[in-house]
Design an enzyme around this catalytic site. Structure first.
Site: not given
Ligand code: ATP
Length: 289
Positions: A12, A96-97, A100, A102, A138
């Site tokens: 998202k 990407p991890v 932002g 989700a 989320d």
């Molecule tokens: P949001 O937008 O909900 O804040 P994000 O996109 O910023 O999320 P994520 O990619 O969900 O962040 O990753 C946040 C943390 O969660 C990472 O440090 C990662 O190690 C951990 N994590 C645990 N499980 C997962 C997964 N299945 N995919 C991605 N990250 C994961």
């Protein structure tokens, strides 16, 4: 005996993000418009003859135990429904991890919805969303999909008309951001510009692209930008290459930009990916509204 399902777990972006207050339990009350996009992880879920959860993931930096939210989602379902079985999950990671977008929440959503189908649990969408909330704020939106206004801690969702069939360019700089750290650094009383959520909702309903672009506001953007000035550089670069509007998604650091045609998005991508290899041209996704 062994069955399997596959889910496309979509990411998202936030079209608006407002923080209203900090609750005594540490959660933040938010008001935001979330829009699903067609960038997804493949989540394969298979029942096995063993016990417990085995998780594999194409991204070696991610945990494959309780540290992974998809693992926790499967454990939650096994325990809650007394499923006397083993579950194997494989995540082919494309989102990407810590970006932002989700990425983790959407994998958890895919596991809940996948297990519901695989075991014929017959849960309604609302029930699946309730189980999602036990995993993270989320997750319910990721189960609902499309575009929605989210209130509460993100779980009170009202579907709304979104950015339909719109091409976005996502740019993820070469660092991740901790959502927790960004929220901790936010001084709610000092927020200079709150989004006008109603104005954005109206603009989306009327499909007034000019007003949509004017109303792209995320109160976390200045906070993350203060930590990483590169986010501002990316935004300048995107405007120089034909973006109609630009915003950081969630707590960042991914920045997305809006284009009126696919050709303009691709043109920008071709230039920007020379500086930022983690760039993606994606379309918004609105199947459920
Ligand atoms: P949001 O937008 O909900 O804040 P994000 O996109 O910023 O999320 P994520 O990619 O969900 O962040 O990753 C946040 C943390 O969660 C990472 O440090 C990662 O190690 C951990 N994590 C645990 N499980 C997962 C997964 N299945 N995919 C991605 N990250 C994961």
């Amino acid at each position: 005996m062994d069955g399997q399902v596959m889910r496309q777990a979509r990411a998202k972006v936030n079209l608006t993000l407002d923080v209203l207050n900090r609750r005594s339990d540490g959660y933040h009350e938010v008001e935001m418009i979330m829009q699903q996009i067609d960038l997804f992880d493949d989540v394969h879920i298979r029942r096995t003859s063993g016990q417990g959860v085995v998780l594999t993931c194409s991204e070696p930096s991610l945990p494959i135990d309780e540290g992974n939210i998809a693992y926790r989602a499967a454990m939650h379902m096994i325990e809650h429904f007394g499923l006397n079985t083993g579950i194997h999950i494989h995540i082919e990671k494309r989102i990407p991890v810590a970006a932002g977008l989700a990425g983790g929440s959407t994998d958890a959503a895919a596991v809940i919805s996948g297990i519901n189908d695989l075991f014929g649990l017959g849960l309604s969408l609302e029930e699946q969303m309730m189980h999602g909330l036990a995993l993270g704020a989320d997750v319910p939106f990721c189960i609902l999909g499309g575009c929605a206004v989210a209130r509460g801690i993100g779980e009170k969702l009202t579907p709304t008309r979104g950015l339909e069939n719109t091409w976005l360019l996502l740019v993820k700089p070469n660092f991740g951001v901790s959502t927790k750290a960004v929220y901790e650094a936010l001084a709610i009383d000092a927020i200079a510009q709150h989004p006008d959520t109603e104005a954005m909702k109206r603009a989306l309903l009327e499909w007034d692209l000019e007003t949509i672009v004017e109303n792209l506001v995320n109160v976390l953007e200045p906070v993350t930008m203060q930590m990483h000035s590169e986010i501002g550089d990316i935004q300048t670069l995107l405007y120089q290459h034909g973006a109609l509007g630009v915003l950081m998604s969630g707590s960042g650091p991914t920045v997305f930009s809006i284009y009126d045609t696919y050709e303009r998005a691709i043109e920008a991508y071709q230039r920007i990916q020379l500086h930022y290899p983690q760039s993606y041209v994606v379309r918004t996704y609105n199947s459920t509204v």
